[in-house]
Design an enzyme around this catalytic site. Structure first.
Site, short mmCIF file in Angstrom:
data_model
loop_
_atom_site.label_atom_id
_atom_site.label_comp_id
_atom_site.label_asym_id
_atom_site.label_seq_id
_atom_site.Cartn_x
_atom_site.Cartn_y
_atom_site.Cartn_z
N LYS A 36 0.84 -1.21 0.00
CA LYS A 36 0.00 0.00 0.00
C LYS A 36 0.87 1.26 0.00
O LYS A 36 0.66 2.18 -0.79
CB LYS A 36 -0.90 0.06 1.25
N ARG A 68 -9.10 1.29 9.36
CA ARG A 68 -8.66 -0.08 9.62
C ARG A 68 -9.67 -0.84 10.48
O ARG A 68 -9.43 -1.99 10.81
CB ARG A 68 -7.36 -0.02 10.40
N ARG A 77 11.92 -6.05 4.74
CA ARG A 77 11.78 -4.59 4.57
C ARG A 77 12.80 -3.84 5.41
O ARG A 77 13.10 -4.19 6.53
CB ARG A 77 10.37 -4.15 4.98
N ARG A 115 11.90 -2.18 11.03
CA ARG A 115 10.85 -1.77 11.96
C ARG A 115 10.67 -2.82 13.06
O ARG A 115 10.74 -4.01 12.78
CB ARG A 115 9.53 -1.57 11.20
N ARG A 126 -0.05 -8.90 13.58
CA ARG A 126 -0.62 -7.93 12.63
C ARG A 126 -1.53 -8.64 11.63
O ARG A 126 -2.58 -8.11 11.25
CB ARG A 126 0.50 -7.19 11.90
P1 AP5 Z 1 5.00 -1.57 1.83
O1 AP5 Z 1 4.67 -0.73 0.66
O2 AP5 Z 1 5.74 -0.95 2.97
O3 AP5 Z 1 3.68 -2.30 2.34
P2 AP5 Z 1 2.47 -1.76 3.18
O4 AP5 Z 1 1.24 -2.42 2.69
O5 AP5 Z 1 2.46 -0.27 3.23
O6 AP5 Z 1 2.85 -2.39 4.58
P3 AP5 Z 1 2.89 -1.82 6.07
O7 AP5 Z 1 3.53 -2.89 6.90
O8 AP5 Z 1 3.50 -0.46 6.16
O9 AP5 Z 1 1.42 -1.74 6.40
P4 AP5 Z 1 0.80 -1.82 7.75
O10 AP5 Z 1 -0.58 -1.51 7.35
O11 AP5 Z 1 0.97 -3.02 8.55
O12 AP5 Z 1 1.64 -0.76 8.63
P5 AP5 Z 1 1.40 0.74 8.97
O13 AP5 Z 1 2.67 1.43 8.86
O14 AP5 Z 1 0.21 1.28 8.26
O15 AP5 Z 1 5.81 -2.84 1.30
C1 AP5 Z 1 6.29 -3.83 2.19
C2 AP5 Z 1 7.65 -4.36 1.68
O16 AP5 Z 1 7.45 -5.03 0.45
C3 AP5 Z 1 8.70 -3.26 1.39
O17 AP5 Z 1 9.97 -3.74 1.73
C4 AP5 Z 1 8.59 -3.01 -0.13
O18 AP5 Z 1 9.82 -2.58 -0.68
C5 AP5 Z 1 8.21 -4.40 -0.62
N1 AP5 Z 1 7.30 -4.36 -1.78
C6 AP5 Z 1 6.26 -3.50 -1.99
N2 AP5 Z 1 5.64 -3.81 -3.15
C7 AP5 Z 1 6.30 -4.87 -3.68
C8 AP5 Z 1 6.13 -5.66 -4.86
N3 AP5 Z 1 5.14 -5.41 -5.73
N4 AP5 Z 1 6.99 -6.69 -5.06
C9 AP5 Z 1 7.99 -6.97 -4.19
N5 AP5 Z 1 8.21 -6.26 -3.05
C10 AP5 Z 1 7.36 -5.23 -2.79
O19 AP5 Z 1 0.95 0.62 10.50
C11 AP5 Z 1 1.87 0.24 11.51
C12 AP5 Z 1 1.15 0.17 12.85
O20 AP5 Z 1 0.59 1.46 13.19
C13 AP5 Z 1 -0.07 -0.77 12.91
O21 AP5 Z 1 0.31 -2.11 13.16
C14 AP5 Z 1 -0.85 -0.16 14.08
O22 AP5 Z 1 -0.28 -0.46 15.32
C15 AP5 Z 1 -0.67 1.34 13.83
N6 AP5 Z 1 -1.71 1.88 12.93
C16 AP5 Z 1 -1.52 2.39 11.69
N7 AP5 Z 1 -2.69 2.80 11.17
C17 AP5 Z 1 -3.64 2.51 12.10
C18 AP5 Z 1 -5.05 2.66 12.13
N8 AP5 Z 1 -5.72 3.18 11.09
N9 AP5 Z 1 -5.70 2.25 13.25
C19 AP5 Z 1 -5.05 1.75 14.31
N10 AP5 Z 1 -3.71 1.56 14.34
C20 AP5 Z 1 -3.01 1.93 13.24
#
Ligand code: AP5
Length: 218
Positions: free
Chosen positions: A13, A88, A127, A160, A171
């Site tokens: 994403k 979420r 990552r 991370r 997660r």
């Molecule tokens: P990446 O693009 O980073 O993936 P992502 O879907 O953004 O993954 P996240 O882990 O950041 O999402 P998340 O939703 O768990 O975490 P968030 O930061 O929002 O890609 C991942 C990896 O794959 C990278 O290394 C990239 O290079 C690689 N990649 C990407 N595309 C690729 C492809 N096509 N092919 C190969 N490799 C690829 O949230 C973190 C924490 O914050 C949550 O756990 C929670 O505690 C809190 N939080 C955040 N938002 C909320 C909310 N709305 N409500 C409550 N808590 C929240």
């Protein structure tokens, strides 16, 4: 253009939101990035969020909704936005709808990225992230050209804390229990498009642009 990017952790994403935001000059609002910034700055909000995030659990709805509401009030988002990782939970989605209605706005599309669990675990465990500018890399799929430092700002890359195996498991479970119901929520509103996120970054991006039906620019 007002978009929501939905999907399990690690589906890509953030990677795709960065590309769309840069290409179409709209803002990305990543609640994960905002929360990590608050944790780094040791704000009251950051101190409250820290433990939930490290364990891979969701931060309470009230905290996250407040953060997003504040961002949407910012005039720099008038051109449009991509919500990455928000909403979420169903209560978050309901609050978002109320905030938008109060501003006479609506969502244009919700994209649901789909990737197998096996691939997700591979992506998250490899990552590496820049703690300063939030750029994201992958040791195998998208390595930094400057080794273990960020290509954009030169900061040392880190893994991370929630990309450790135990937190990844939590997660994924939390996603199934609390976030997956949003697929049905947005399907009923006729806003949802599914996208195969398991292709290369470039192919996913091309398919995303088609799904959004936005004209390609050079
Ligand atoms: P990446 O693009 O980073 O993936 P992502 O879907 O953004 O993954 P996240 O882990 O950041 O999402 P998340 O939703 O768990 O975490 P968030 O930061 O929002 O890609 C991942 C990896 O794959 C990278 O290394 C990239 O290079 C690689 N990649 C990407 N595309 C690729 C492809 N096509 N092919 C190969 N490799 C690829 O949230 C973190 C924490 O914050 C949550 O756990 C929670 O505690 C809190 N939080 C955040 N938002 C909320 C909310 N709305 N409500 C409550 N808590 C929240």
């Amino acid at each position: 253009m007002r978009l929501v990017f939905l999907g399990a952790p690690g589906v890509g994403k953030g990677t795709q939101a960065d590309k769309v935001a840069a290409q179409y000059r709209i803002r990305k609002i990543s609640t994960g990035d905002l929360l990590r910034e608050a944790v780094r700055n040791k704000t009251t909000l950051g101190l409250e969020a820290h433990e939930h995030m490290d364990q891979g659990k969701l931060v309470p709805d009230s905290v996250v909704i407040g953060l997003v509401r504040e961002k949407l009030n910012d005039p720099s988002h008038a051109n449009g936005f991509i919500l990455d990782g928000f909403p979420r939970t169903v209560p978050q989605a309901e609050s978002l709808a109320k905030v938008l209605v109060a501003r006479d706005l609506h969502l244009d599309r919700v994209i649901n990225f789909r990737v197998s669990r096996e691939e997700i675990v591979k992506r998250l465990s490899g990552r590496r992230s820049c703690p300063k500018c939030q750029a994201t890399y992958h040791v195998e799929f998208a390595p930094s050209k400057t080794s273990s430092v960020c290509e954009r700002c030169g900061e040392t890359l880190v893994q991370r804390s929630d990309d450790q195996p135990e937190a990844i498991e939590t997660r994924l479970r939390v996603y199934e229990e609390q976030t997956a119901p949003l697929i049905n929520f947005y399907e009923k509103k006729h806003l949802l498009s599914h996208l195969n996120g398991a292709e290369t970054v470039e192919t996913v991006y091309q398919n995303l642009v088609k799904a959004l039906a936005i004209p390609q620019t050079a």
